[in-house]
Design an enzyme around this catalytic site. Sequence first.
Site, PDB file in Angstrom:
ATOM      1  N   ASP A 279       0.805  -1.223   0.000  1.00 12.01           N
ATOM      2  CA  ASP A 279       0.000   0.000   0.000  1.00 12.01           C
ATOM      3  C   ASP A 279       0.838   1.272   0.000  1.00 12.01           C
ATOM      4  OD1 ASP A 279       0.855  -0.640   2.600  1.00 12.01           O
ATOM      5  OD2 ASP A 279      -0.778   0.487   3.519  1.00 12.01           O
ATOM      6  N   ASP A 281       3.185   2.522   2.026  1.00 16.48           N
ATOM      7  CA  ASP A 281       3.585   3.300   3.200  1.00 16.48           C
ATOM      8  C   ASP A 281       4.934   2.859   3.782  1.00 16.48           C
ATOM      9  OD1 ASP A 281       2.603   0.937   4.215  1.00 16.48           O
ATOM     10  OD2 ASP A 281       1.190   1.865   5.636  1.00 16.48           O
ATOM     11  N   LYS A 376       2.628   6.598   7.540  1.00 15.13           N
ATOM     12  CA  LYS A 376       3.999   6.469   7.092  1.00 15.13           C
ATOM     13  C   LYS A 376       3.990   6.547   5.570  1.00 15.13           C
ATOM     14  CE  LYS A 376       3.946   1.427   7.828  1.00 15.13           C
ATOM     15  NZ  LYS A 376       2.773   1.154   8.659  1.00 15.13           N
TER      16      LYS A 376
HETATM   17  C1  VG1 Z   1       3.414  -4.348  11.705  1.00 10.99           C
HETATM   18  C2  VG1 Z   1       4.609  -3.522  12.107  1.00 10.99           C
HETATM   19  C3  VG1 Z   1       4.163  -2.170  12.613  1.00 10.99           C
HETATM   20  C4  VG1 Z   1       3.324  -1.480  11.526  1.00 10.99           C
HETATM   21  C5  VG1 Z   1       2.171  -2.383  11.117  1.00 10.99           C
HETATM   22  C6  VG1 Z   1       1.370  -1.819   9.969  1.00 10.99           C
HETATM   23  O1  VG1 Z   1       2.579  -4.559  12.822  1.00 10.99           O
HETATM   24  O2  VG1 Z   1       5.360  -4.183  13.081  1.00 10.99           O
HETATM   25  O3  VG1 Z   1       5.279  -1.402  12.957  1.00 10.99           O
HETATM   26  O4  VG1 Z   1       2.821  -0.262  11.996  1.00 10.99           O
HETATM   27  O5  VG1 Z   1       2.663  -3.650  10.706  1.00 10.99           O
HETATM   28  O6  VG1 Z   1       2.175  -1.596   8.866  1.00 10.99           O
HETATM   29  P1  VG1 Z   1       2.598  -5.931  13.660  1.00 10.99           P
HETATM   30  O7  VG1 Z   1       1.511  -5.772  14.685  1.00 10.99           O
HETATM   31  O8  VG1 Z   1       2.385  -7.022  12.679  1.00 10.99           O
HETATM   32  O9  VG1 Z   1       3.961  -6.017  14.255  1.00 10.99           O
HETATM   33  V1  VG1 Z   1       1.551  -1.749   7.300  1.00 10.99           V
HETATM   34  O10 VG1 Z   1       2.674  -1.263   6.256  1.00 10.99           O
HETATM   35  O11 VG1 Z   1       1.003  -3.322   7.450  1.00 10.99           O
HETATM   36  O12 VG1 Z   1       0.123  -0.731   7.283  1.00 10.99           O
HETATM   37 CO    CO Z   2       1.879  -0.889   4.467  1.00 14.07          CO
END
Ligand code: VG1
Ligand code: CO
Length: 543
Positions: A279, A281, A376
């Site tokens: 996506d 970011d 991000k």
């Molecule tokens: C992961 C990352 C986290 C980030 C999230 C969404 O989450 O560790 O830092 O903000 O993905 O990113 P988790 O809970 O799986 O550790 V994205 O690029 O999926 O919107």
């Molecule tokens: Co993402």
Amino acid sequence: MSSLEIPTQPFPDQRPGTSGLRKKVRVFQQPHYLENFVQSIFDSLDGLEGQTLVVGGDGRYYNRSAIQIILRMAAANGVGRILVGRDGILSTPAASCVIRKYHCFGGIILSASHNPAGPDADFGIKYNTANGGPAPERITEAIFSRSRELDRYRILEAGDIDLSRTGSTELGGMTVDVIDPVDDYAGLMEELFDFDRIRTLLQGDFSLRFDAMHAVTGPYAEEILVRRLGAPTRSLMHTVPQEDFAGGHPDPNLTYARELVDILYADDAPDFGAASDGDGDRNMILGRRFFVTPSDSLAVLTANATLVPGYAEGLKGVARSMPTSQAADRVAAALGIKCYETPTGWKFFGNLLDAGEVTLCGEESFGTGSAHVREKDGLWAVLFWLNLLAVTGKSVEQLVHDHWATYGRNYYSRHDYEDVESEGAHTLMQALRQRLPELQGRRLGEHEVAYADDFRYEDPIDQSVSEAQGVRIGFSDGSRMVFRLSGTGTQGATLRVYLERYEADPDQQHQDAQTALAGLIRLADEVAGIRTHTGREAPSVIT
Ligand code: VG1
Ligand code: CO
């Protein structure tokens, strides 16, 4: 066209995770599943009537169908106007940009980010508020509670809207504006960065390679890097977004962006390499035979921000998620600006950005961004780096080495144990939490425990509290290990282990991170019983 009230029954599992609701496509395709969640969003928003929402997604399988459903439901729920990206496309940062630029009420973003796509893979949906950022927990929890009692949803009886051309249409009293997904975002990038200098850099002997990983950033990279900045077309890879991301895993890291990594480590490697996720970011930054950890990237951007037009006035502060290395903290201390530590997930940066407490934010998971949007932003990070390279004339490696020489190096690595059995993963975390009190002050190997806790965050702006955000074991020499379970997966559990060690001596700053962290890696397994609880001998992804 008539508006229907469809009776439904609640689904018990619609609690949003780290970043919205993510499930298998087949789960979303069950009758009423998507509709229930969308109605729960609408029901949780006060004053939605007549307002403008933004809708778009990363183009993955089910994106178009979901958007048509959302449009019809929005019309039946009294939404005034919808801005939707052409072909249903909007990268996550572009959606944030559009919400902000047009002062919209909020937006619905359809993405499971870096998770694989296709009929048997993942889909996701999340709500962003008027500031352009992911809804805070207060709202995601309200959506979840609403989803547990929902007994009907509203939807318009109507055909599909043509999303392939920009322009306006009416849908049951609601206006649907199909917008160019790239324009507003590209314009914002031009305001922040010195496009003339980057253009000069790219037209010299400097070479770059950007990998869109068959996902949403392709069209953005073509417009910005090639058309506006003059990079040769061959600089870009995999720029046509595909519904299944060509069967890949669009996660820009050393494992899943292997093709790009190999190019950057070849003898004739380009000067700069970057990739973004599903996506748009996330970002991975590479130099010639050099990998920049996202934690270091945040620190380098913070230290050099004033070289970039959008940040020439200096930074108000910087924020990083708890597991992100403390490299940025050292820069903040040297600059005399504030530094905040938040739980994982971009939603926790929103209040700090809105209150003007911080300008830059970052997560170790390849996420970097700033106050320009409330998500991000992958291409933003790429442009930031290109701007720094253009101004300093240094290579990526030189820039990072100079940074370490000044501030010291925070050796850092994340070990992911993906798709392990849920029970074992939860037992591991449970057992660790129980051991925390006895770990205080103890010696573990050559390290002395300075603190051992389960991270709790009190938001400094609205005082909301988030508990149990990850187990941290910090040592008196500044080393740390952090353990948490992923909140974005759709099957089994993923254990994330984050390791960090500080090295001030410039002669000791050039080891391989896994070697430099070997002691801590062993210790982490001893303390948490990773092998025992997960049944895995080694992590599935190391970054
Ligand atoms: C992961 C990352 C986290 C980030 C999230 C969404 O989450 O560790 O830092 O903000 O993905 O990113 P988790 O809970 O799986 O550790 V994205 O690029 O999926 O919107
Ligand atoms: Co993402």
